[in-house]
Design a protein around this motif. Structure first.
Motif, PDB file in Angstrom:
ATOM      1  N   SER A 409      50.112  42.832  33.264  1.00  0.00           N
ATOM      2  CA  SER A 409      49.648  44.207  33.039  1.00  0.00           C
ATOM      3  C   SER A 409      48.174  44.343  33.386  1.00  0.00           C
ATOM      4  N   TYR A 413      46.904  47.103  36.026  1.00  0.00           N
ATOM      5  CA  TYR A 413      45.971  48.157  35.613  1.00  0.00           C
ATOM      6  C   TYR A 413      44.657  48.054  36.376  1.00  0.00           C
ATOM      7  N   GLU A 414      44.206  46.846  36.701  1.00  0.00           N
ATOM      8  CA  GLU A 414      42.974  46.714  37.475  1.00  0.00           C
ATOM      9  C   GLU A 414      43.162  47.249  38.894  1.00  0.00           C
ATOM     10  N   SER A 416      45.265  49.593  39.668  1.00  0.00           N
ATOM     11  CA  SER A 416      45.329  51.051  39.511  1.00  0.00           C
ATOM     12  C   SER A 416      43.926  51.639  39.330  1.00  0.00           C
ATOM     13  N   LEU A 417      43.074  50.941  38.553  1.00  0.00           N
ATOM     14  CA  LEU A 417      41.713  51.432  38.350  1.00  0.00           C
ATOM     15  C   LEU A 417      40.930  51.422  39.657  1.00  0.00           C
ATOM     16  N   ASP A 436      41.195  57.747  32.233  1.00  0.00           N
ATOM     17  CA  ASP A 436      42.469  57.206  31.734  1.00  0.00           C
ATOM     18  C   ASP A 436      42.754  55.842  32.350  1.00  0.00           C
ATOM     19  N   ALA A 437      42.547  55.707  33.648  1.00  0.00           N
ATOM     20  CA  ALA A 437      42.802  54.426  34.317  1.00  0.00           C
ATOM     21  C   ALA A 437      41.852  53.349  33.788  1.00  0.00           C
ATOM     22  N   LEU A 440      42.987  52.208  30.244  1.00  0.00           N
ATOM     23  CA  LEU A 440      44.183  51.361  30.313  1.00  0.00           C
ATOM     24  C   LEU A 440      43.811  49.947  30.763  1.00  0.00           C
ATOM     25  N   ALA A 441      42.960  49.841  31.759  1.00  0.00           N
ATOM     26  CA  ALA A 441      42.546  48.523  32.239  1.00  0.00           C
ATOM     27  C   ALA A 441      41.747  47.780  31.175  1.00  0.00           C
ATOM     28  N   ALA A 444      44.040  46.505  28.421  1.00  0.00           N
ATOM     29  CA  ALA A 444      44.831  45.360  28.878  1.00  0.00           C
ATOM     30  C   ALA A 444      43.984  44.094  28.905  1.00  0.00           C
TER      31      ALA A 444
END
Length: 476
Positions: A409, A413-414, A416-417, A436-437, A440-441, A444
């Motif tokens: 994850s 998430y990284e 995605s960021l 938001d991104a 989340l990162a 995680a």
């Protein structure tokens, strides 16, 4: 009257006394049996998968040294040499050994020597000459332990002395685990602090860029405000995390009694690095493992001591036989004349308790209650030990299973960021999407640090629950 008639009843009276002594000697209290304790047939939680070079029980003694972080082993050694709790335990061992020696000496023959010398003259009559007097006496006594009262008293004291030594072993195991947990807490805190510092720096740059974009009309002012607020929040979290790390260092200072400046310098060599645990195998049967725990061995000693003390209370209800004797010599000098003499005595004394209002029976009942209490406490300690091992196994299995998923994850998430940041720079994503991104990162990454710490902490807990490498008969 014929002198032989005077001596005949005396000789006849010795025979019943000898028979009584022999009969009483056969009434010794039965030795304490081993307590039958519950033991589960197998672990309910699954045993962890281990490396091929599992540690044997003998190697567990060097378990801390087998970590890939030598500083951890050094801190544990330092704590065990300077911790006041261990020093108190050592003092209690000395007291218990002295009490055991005192109880053991009660069954040995007692021999004492006393002497006196003096010179005096009476005031009335006034013409009485001065007198000098001197005496020397040797007294001996020996209790015949008919009902094992003295022997069981010594046994109880010896068991309690052994229990105090085992308590010291348990204190060493607990202290080592506490130092390790504090060390793990510090290293995971440093990892979270490093994440927070990167976050604060990144958000600060993004907030400046957003404000520049807002000035030229490429970004709404509210979006710039959002990123500036997030940057301020990140800086606040970083300060709080640094305070937590400082508290963790001070906890290590209290455990090891090291100078804080010197400790911080030594800790700086491996900042934000969790130590890798030394893996070891567990026996399939709990009884094989729990026999290594010093607290359970100490609890068993206390059960045996309580049983022996019950025997002492029982023996108090029966007769006590003691042999005693004395030898005395003296000298008296008055007005130039001297008189010397000697005397002696030898014989047995037998005390027979008859009526005491039930006091001795009550003492036996109280001792029986203390024995049952000790036995119940031992059963409770055994069940607690099984629970500690089972819980450590569950936590270890959970942490090992979760770590790979959390790591996956973090990677996702990284990515995605990174993609969201690039889209935001190109004006294709909003600041809210970027925030938001980022959250989340960040969550995680923090979760990965926590699960890694939990995995190592579970190994430490399992090590402690399995007795810390202590074995019956070990003194190290």
């Amino acid at each position: 009257m014929n002198s032989s008639l005077l001596h005949r009843p005396r000789r006849a009276g010795l025979a019943p006394l000898c028979l009584l002594v022999v009969a009483l000697g056969g009434c010794a209290v039965v030795p304490a049996p081993r307590a039958e304790l519950p033991a589960p047939p197998a672990w309910q939680a699954g045993l962890p998968a281990l490396l091929p070079h599992q540690g044997s029980p003998e190697q567990l003694r060097q378990w801390w040294a087998r970590f890939d972080d030598p500083l951890l082993a050094e801190l544990i050694t330092q704590a065990q040499g300077a911790n006041p709790g261990l020093q108190q335990a050592l003092a209690r061992i000395g007291q218990a050994r002295a009490a055991a020696g005192l109880s053991a000496s009660a069954g040995a023959p007692q021999l004492g020597l006393a002497g006196s010398a003096g010179r005096s003259r009476s005031a009335v009559p006034s013409n009485e000459p001065a007198r000098g007097q001197a005496s020397l006496g040797l007294d001996a006594s020996w209790e015949i332990d008919l009902f094992a009262r003295v022997r069981q008293q010594a046994q109880a004291a010896g068991e309690r002395a052994a229990a105090s030594e085992l308590d010291w072993h348990q204190a060493r195991v607990s202290l080592a685990a506490e130092v390790a947990r504090q060390y793990l807490s510090l290293r995971s805190c440093e990892q979270l602090l490093a994440i927070g510092e990167r976050e604060a720096e990144s958000l600060g740059q993004l907030a400046l860029l957003a404000r520049d974009k807002a000035r030229v009309g490429f970004e709404a002012p509210a979006a710039a405000d959002l990123l500036e607020g997030a940057a301020a929040e990140a800086r606040s979290r970083r300060l709080a995390q640094r305070a937590d790390c400082d508290l963790a260092v001070k906890g290590l200072v209290a455990l090891t009694a090291l100078d804080e400046a010197a400790l911080r310098q030594r800790l700086g060599a491996a900042t934000a690095r969790l130590p890798a645990p030394a893996l070891f195998a567990l026996p399939r049967l709990p009884a094989e493992l729990l026999a290594q725990r010093p607290d359970l061995a100490a609890s068993e000693r206390l059960v045996l001591a309580a049983w022996a003390e019950r025997g002492v209370a029982e023996a108090e209800r029966y007769p006590q036989l003691r042999l005693s004797g004395s030898l005395n010599i003296g000298a008296l000098r008055v007005a130039g004349s001297r008189d010397d003499g000697s005397g002696w005595s030898l014989g047995p004394s037998l005390s027979l308790p008859l009526l005491d209002g039930g006091a001795r029976r009550a003492q036996v009942d109280a001792a029986q209650g203390r024995y049952e209490e000790a036995l119940a406490a031992h059963r409770g300690a055994l069940l607690q030990a099984v629970r500690e091992v089972e819980e450590a196994l569950v936590r270890l299995d959970s942490a090992q299973a979760r770590e790979s998923h959390v790591a996956a994850s973090v990677s996702a998430y990284e990515r995605s960021l990174a993609g969201t940041q690039e889209r935001w720079r190109q004006g294709l994503a909003s600041a809210a999407e970027l925030e938001d991104a980022r959250r989340l990162a960040l969550n995680a990454q923090a979760s990965l640090v926590q699960v890694q710490e939990q995995r190592v902490a579970a190994w430490v807990a399992l090590y402690k629950a399995s007795g810390g490498g202590w074995q019956q008969g070990s003194s190290s």
